[in-house]
Design an enzyme around this catalytic site. Structure first.
Site, PDB file in Angstrom:
ATOM      1  N   GLU A  18      37.714  33.499  34.818  1.00 11.13           N
ATOM      2  CA  GLU A  18      38.611  34.633  35.089  1.00 11.13           C
ATOM      3  C   GLU A  18      39.779  34.114  35.914  1.00 11.13           C
ATOM      4  OE1 GLU A  18      38.352  37.597  33.967  1.00 11.13           O
ATOM      5  OE2 GLU A  18      36.305  37.571  33.209  1.00 11.13           O
ATOM      6  N   CYS A  30      45.163  39.872  40.812  1.00 13.65           N
ATOM      7  CA  CYS A  30      45.261  39.142  39.537  1.00 13.65           C
ATOM      8  C   CYS A  30      45.851  40.024  38.450  1.00 13.65           C
ATOM      9  CB  CYS A  30      43.888  38.611  39.123  1.00 13.65           C
ATOM     10  SG  CYS A  30      42.619  39.880  39.089  1.00 13.65           S
TER      11      CYS A  30
END
Ligand code: NDP
Length: 495
Positions: A239, A273
């Protein structure tokens, strides 16, 4: 004679706003990490054997501890990561929802279930079940030091794995709080352990013989993690970062889009993010949108006091990257309509809104991870989609449109989209979270997130003798003719 200093055996985690020491932690060596993984192996067997119900009880007891001590934990997050208390509480509330969902859904998603056996194996029953990897290594970042690693930890534990967790060097005390409170509800075995240190400790976890490695962090480190896991074919979920776009369509509720862009871009000091880093606004609403963002962003302030909207930049080296992106955007012909180069006063960066920045500029292409937003005027929605997709990242996106939200969302090349809000997908436990291209692969959250931490075992079982047995050298002579006729009859005609 050259005297080389011995590597440090401990490190301090610091309050990013003041530089004061929060706590000291060991720099765990590869031997320490290997020992933790070895301790975890029998613990993993014990935890697996508790079964879905046994694990659910423990995980829900842990959930209740985190919820009942919310203030204490939020205070620690505020001190070690820097984010305001309210943001820390928000992060914890989402992490708790995920923990609860994962613990409850694991049996249904991963437990044995029958599937159809098909014509060729009609005499057999077929079933599938998902089994834990054993020990899962989790490497986490500092920006959402609970919600982000818990997206792997909760789901890996619910699936029946033991976990060895390496938090970021900037947030080890937060990781320790999680591990210590888990031990209160699972005192029998070291099912969830902490290792601390720098990149080398993370690297050691990749090579310590874990069954799977879940990494969340930058794309550059993600590549190193994959390389470290490759020799042992250790599977990974990666990720990584993003450069998420928000599209404002001609029929958007501009006020709502302004609110979402400002919050999505500036909250957590832009260290998200899936934060909004780029906006593409259609020409007919561009001026109204820019005016709204200018007004709203000018009221937002980063600081360490209780009334600040966001906190400091947690990782000191990020400040220079943010500065370079702002300077580069202006040098490339962009204009700062809120803040500018002088908004950077480490450890704080005040809001910066940039317009007319060319698409090739680093501020549009690379992850800034600071409280900055670029806004570009586009001809129409098609151009907005094209520019949003022209990124090496593909994590999330947001679309503001009264009637065309789904149509636009379906054309975006990224893992998650929110229509008429920003980053909402991260709050929904049943939705898988993750990206494509440089944003990584694999998924946390949802049923896919549970399956990420378990491997499927497929089983067939003969229920009655097959009318025509073909998986034998003893098949009758007419078998060839019969099978050929059957395949032709079933598939040979175009329909
Ligand atoms: P980094 O990539 O710098 O670090 C992530 C973790 O990896 C840290 O624990 C770090 O340890 C560790 N690490 C560093 N080097 C190695 C190595 N060689 N082998 C194994 N582990 C290593 O990321 P940041 O902590 O700076 O986090 C910010 C990044 O995370 C941003 O790019 C952000 O977009 C991304 N992110 C992605 C999310 C997602 O779900 N897609 C969610 C949240 C953040 P140490 O800190 O000790 O160096």
């Amino acid at each position: 004679m050259t005297v080389t200093a011995a590597p440090p055996t401990t490190f301090d985690s610091l309050d990013p706003a003041t530089g004061s020491v929060v706590a000291a932690f060991p720099v765990d060596t590869s031997e320490d990490v290997a020992a933790a993984v070895e301790r975890a192996r029998p613990a993993a067997d014990w935890w697996r054997d508790l079964g879905f119900d046994g694990r659910k009880k423990r995980l829900r007891a842990w959930r209740s501890i985190i919820a009942s001590r919310l203030d204490e934990f939020a205070e620690l997050i505020h001190r070690e990561n820097g984010k305001p208390i309210f943001d820390a509480i928000g992060e914890l509330s989402i992490a708790i929802e995920h923990l609860d969902w994962a613990s409850g859904a694991a049996a249904k998603v991963l437990g044995r279930r029958r599937v159809g056996s098909g014509l060729l194996a009609m005499n057999q029953s077929a079933s599938i079940e998902y089994l834990p990897y054993g020990v899962v290594g989790v490497i986490g970042p500092w920006n959402y030091p609970v919600h982000t690693p818990m997206g792997s930890i909760s789901y890996a534990l619910a699936a029946g794995n033991a976990v060895v967790f390496k938090p970021s060097e900037f947030t080890p005390a937060i990781g320790k709080w999680l591990v210590d409170t888990f031990a209160e509800v699972v005192p029998e075995q070291p099912v969830f352990q902490l290792v601390t240190g720098f990149g080398a400790t993370g690297n050691a976890l990749c090579t310590a013989g874990v069954g799977k490695l879940a990494f969340t962090g930058s794309t550059a480190t993600g590549k190193k993690v994959m390389a470290a896991c490759a020799p042992t074919l250790t599977p990974v979920v990666i990720e990584c970062g993003g450069k998420d776009a928000l599209i404002v369509a001609a029929d958007a509720d501009v006020g709502a889009a302004v609110d979402a862009a400002v919050w999505g871009g500036l909250s957590n000091a832009g260290q998200t993010c899936a934060g909004v880093e780029r906006v593409y606004a259609v020409a007919s609403v561009y001026d109204e949108f820019v005016a709204g963002v200018t007004r709203a962003a000018a009221k937002i302030r980063g600081g360490a006091d209780a009334s600040a909207d966001y906190g400091p930049i947690t990782m000191p080296s990020q400040v220079e990257i943010i500065r370079q992106h702002i300077d580069g955007a202006i040098a490339d012909g962009g204009r700062a309509i809120v803040g500018g180069a002088d908004s950077v006063h480490a450890p704080f960066v005040q809001p910066v809104v940039l317009v007319d920045v060319p698409e090739h500029s680093a501020a549009v292409q690379e992850e800034t991870f600071g409280p900055t937003i670029t806004i570009a005027k586009v001809r129409d929605e098609a151009e907005a989609i094209e520019r949003a997709n022209a990124s090496r990242y593909g994590l999330g996106a947001a679309v503001f449109s009264a009637n065309r939200g789904r149509e636009i969302a379906e054309q975006l090349s990224c893992g998650c989209v929110s229509i008429n809000s920003a980053i909402s997908f991260a709050m929904v436990p049943e939705l898988p979270f993750g990206g494509v291209r440089d944003s990584g692969f694999g998924r946390i959250h949802g049923a896919d997130g549970l399956r990420e931490f378990a491997w499927p075992r497929s089983v067939t079982s003969v229920r009655f003798p097959a009318p025509l047995k073909v998986t034998t050298f003893q098949h009758p002579k007419y078998a060839r003719v019969l099978v050929t006729k059957m395949v032709r009859a079933r598939w040979g005609r175009s329909r």
